[in-house]
Write a protein that holds these residues in place. Structure first.
Motif, PDB file in Angstrom:
ATOM      1  N   THR A  10       0.814  -1.216   0.000  1.00  0.00           N
ATOM      2  CA  THR A  10       0.000   0.000   0.000  1.00  0.00           C
ATOM      3  C   THR A  10       0.846   1.265   0.000  1.00  0.00           C
ATOM      4  O   THR A  10       2.033   1.251   0.372  1.00  0.00           O
ATOM      5  N   LEU A  11       0.191   2.350  -0.396  1.00  0.00           N
ATOM      6  CA  LEU A  11       0.799   3.680  -0.379  1.00  0.00           C
ATOM      7  C   LEU A  11      -0.029   4.560   0.543  1.00  0.00           C
ATOM      8  O   LEU A  11      -1.264   4.562   0.460  1.00  0.00           O
ATOM      9  N   ILE A  12       0.638   5.278   1.454  1.00  0.00           N
ATOM     10  CA  ILE A  12      -0.098   6.204   2.318  1.00  0.00           C
ATOM     11  C   ILE A  12      -0.718   7.294   1.445  1.00  0.00           C
ATOM     12  O   ILE A  12      -0.010   8.055   0.794  1.00  0.00           O
ATOM     13  N   VAL A  24      -1.411  -0.794  -4.093  1.00  0.00           N
ATOM     14  CA  VAL A  24      -0.620  -0.580  -5.307  1.00  0.00           C
ATOM     15  C   VAL A  24       0.012  -1.895  -5.736  1.00  0.00           C
ATOM     16  O   VAL A  24       0.100  -2.845  -4.953  1.00  0.00           O
ATOM     17  N   ARG A  25       0.458  -1.921  -6.983  1.00  0.00           N
ATOM     18  CA  ARG A  25       1.114  -3.103  -7.522  1.00  0.00           C
ATOM     19  C   ARG A  25       2.452  -2.706  -8.103  1.00  0.00           C
ATOM     20  O   ARG A  25       2.658  -1.557  -8.513  1.00  0.00           O
ATOM     21  N   ARG A  26       3.355  -3.645  -8.153  1.00  0.00           N
ATOM     22  CA  ARG A  26       4.672  -3.381  -8.732  1.00  0.00           C
ATOM     23  C   ARG A  26       4.513  -2.970 -10.191  1.00  0.00           C
ATOM     24  O   ARG A  26       3.787  -3.593 -10.948  1.00  0.00           O
ATOM     25  N   GLY A  27       5.179  -1.891 -10.552  1.00  0.00           N
ATOM     26  CA  GLY A  27       5.110  -1.393 -11.915  1.00  0.00           C
ATOM     27  C   GLY A  27       3.957  -0.442 -12.165  1.00  0.00           C
ATOM     28  O   GLY A  27       3.874   0.179 -13.229  1.00  0.00           O
ATOM     29  N   VAL A  54       1.197   6.053 -10.285  1.00  0.00           N
ATOM     30  CA  VAL A  54       0.175   6.794  -9.545  1.00  0.00           C
ATOM     31  C   VAL A  54       0.520   8.280  -9.584  1.00  0.00           C
ATOM     32  O   VAL A  54       1.654   8.667  -9.871  1.00  0.00           O
ATOM     33  N   GLU A  55      -0.478   9.106  -9.307  1.00  0.00           N
ATOM     34  CA  GLU A  55      -0.261  10.542  -9.181  1.00  0.00           C
ATOM     35  C   GLU A  55      -0.239  10.907  -7.701  1.00  0.00           C
ATOM     36  O   GLU A  55      -1.192  10.596  -6.974  1.00  0.00           O
ATOM     37  N   VAL A  56       0.850  11.547  -7.274  1.00  0.00           N
ATOM     38  CA  VAL A  56       0.989  11.912  -5.865  1.00  0.00           C
ATOM     39  C   VAL A  56       1.558  13.327  -5.755  1.00  0.00           C
ATOM     40  O   VAL A  56       2.235  13.814  -6.667  1.00  0.00           O
ATOM     41  N   ALA A  83       4.624   3.695  -8.375  1.00  0.00           N
ATOM     42  CA  ALA A  83       4.052   3.639  -7.031  1.00  0.00           C
ATOM     43  C   ALA A  83       5.051   3.225  -5.963  1.00  0.00           C
ATOM     44  O   ALA A  83       4.909   3.579  -4.795  1.00  0.00           O
ATOM     45  N   LEU A  84       6.075   2.466  -6.349  1.00  0.00           N
ATOM     46  CA  LEU A  84       7.053   1.986  -5.365  1.00  0.00           C
ATOM     47  C   LEU A  84       8.329   2.813  -5.365  1.00  0.00           C
ATOM     48  O   LEU A  84       9.286   2.483  -4.674  1.00  0.00           O
ATOM     49  N   ASP A  85       8.361   3.887  -6.140  1.00  0.00           N
ATOM     50  CA  ASP A  85       9.543   4.754  -6.194  1.00  0.00           C
ATOM     51  C   ASP A  85       9.134   6.216  -6.148  1.00  0.00           C
ATOM     52  O   ASP A  85       9.476   7.001  -7.034  1.00  0.00           O
ATOM     53  N   VAL A  86       8.409   6.588  -5.127  1.00  0.00           N
ATOM     54  CA  VAL A  86       7.946   7.972  -4.980  1.00  0.00           C
ATOM     55  C   VAL A  86       9.035   8.802  -4.297  1.00  0.00           C
ATOM     56  O   VAL A  86       9.509   8.435  -3.223  1.00  0.00           O
ATOM     57  N   PRO A  87       9.457   9.924  -4.894  1.00  0.00           N
ATOM     58  CA  PRO A  87      10.461  10.768  -4.233  1.00  0.00           C
ATOM     59  C   PRO A  87       9.933  11.298  -2.902  1.00  0.00           C
ATOM     60  O   PRO A  87       8.752  11.625  -2.787  1.00  0.00           O
TER      61      PRO A  87
END
Length: 208
Positions: free
Chosen positions: A72-74, A94-97, A100-102, A131-135
Motif C-alpha cells: 500500500t501507499l499512504i 498498489v502493484r509493482r510497476g 500513480v499521481e501523488v 508507485a514503489l519509487d515515490v520521491p
C-alpha cells in the motif's frame, strides 16, 4: 525514494467515533485499505510504528493483516489540529510497476544574492511516478539568485522516470529585492515630554 516499511495490523469490524477513540487510547490507529475495485479492508495499525512511517507522506507500507500481505501507499493521514496525534490513515493498494499521481513536497535550499529574499509559492507538486519509487521531496536551489528571477514547476529537477503533472508554468519560488521600510522619526514619548518640561521648569527657577 519512498521507504518500504513492513508493518502488522489487525482486521476490525467495529466502527464509529467511540470505537475509534478506544483504539487510539489503546495505542492503535484506525485505517482502511482500498483500491483496484476490491472491498475496503478496515484495520487497526500500531500507533508508534505508524507515526514513524507517516513522517514521509508517500511512504510505501507492506501491511500484514492476519497473514495476508497488502502492498500500500499512504494516501491520506488525518491528524489532530494541535496535538501530534493521528486520527485515521487511508492506504491505497498498489502493484509493482503501477504508476500513480501523488503530491511531493518541495524543499527550498541555498541563500539568494545579498539584498534579496525568496518567497515559496508552492509547497508541493503533483507528479506521475512509479508507485514503489515515490520521491520523498524535490529540492530547489536558489543560491545567488537575483531580484526578478523565479523558479517554475518546469524548472524543478525531477528524478528519472518521474513526470510532472502540475502546470509547468506554475511559479514555485519567486525572488525579489528586500524593501526597506521608512519608519520615520520616533515620536516623542510621554515620559520624554515630561522630562523636557521638568528640565525647562528647573532652568526657569534657577534664573529667578
Amino acid at each position: 525514494m519512498a521507504d518500504r516499511i513492513k508493518i502488522s495490523a489487525e482486521a476490525r469490524d467495529d466502527f464509529g467515533k467511540g470505537y475509534a477513540r478506544r483504539l487510539r487510547k489503546a495505542g492503535k490507529i484506525p485505517a482502511v485499505i482500498y483500491g483496484h475495485g476490491a472491498e475496503p479492508v478496515h484495520i487497526a495499525l500500531p500507533g508508534h510504528e505508524t507515526m514513524l512511517a507517516a513522517r514521509n507522506p508517500n511512504a510505501v507500507l507492506s501491511v500484514d493483516v492476519d497473514g495476508t500481505n497488502h502492498l500500500t501507499l499512504i494516501k491520506d493521514v488525518q491528524r489532530h489540529a494541535i496535538r501530534p496525534e493521528i486520527y485515521h490513515v487511508d492506504l491505497l493498494t498498489v502493484r509493482r510497476g503501477e504508476r500513480v499521481e501523488v503530491e511531493v513536497p518541495v524543499v527550498v535550499e541555498g541563500e539568494v544574492a545579498p539584498g534579496n529574499i525568496s518567497t515559496q509559492s508552492e509547497s508541493v507538486l503533483l507528479l506521475d511516478v512509479d508507485a514503489l519509487d515515490v520521491p520523498e521531496e524535490l529540492l530547489v536551489d536558489v543560491t545567488d539568485r537575483q531580484d526578478g528571477e523565479h523558479v517554475t514547476a518546469a524548472d524543478v529537477l525531477l528524478p528519472e522516470d518521474v513526470t510532472l503533472v502540475s502546470d509547468p508554468e506554475l511559479i514555485v519560488v519567486n525572488v525579489s529585492a528586500e524593501v526597506e521600510q521608512d519608519l520615520g522619526e520616533e515620536p516623542e514619548t510621554e515620559e520624554e515630554g515630561e522630562e523636557s518640561e521638568d528640565s525647562e521648569a528647573s532652568e526657569g527657577s534657577e534664573e529667578e
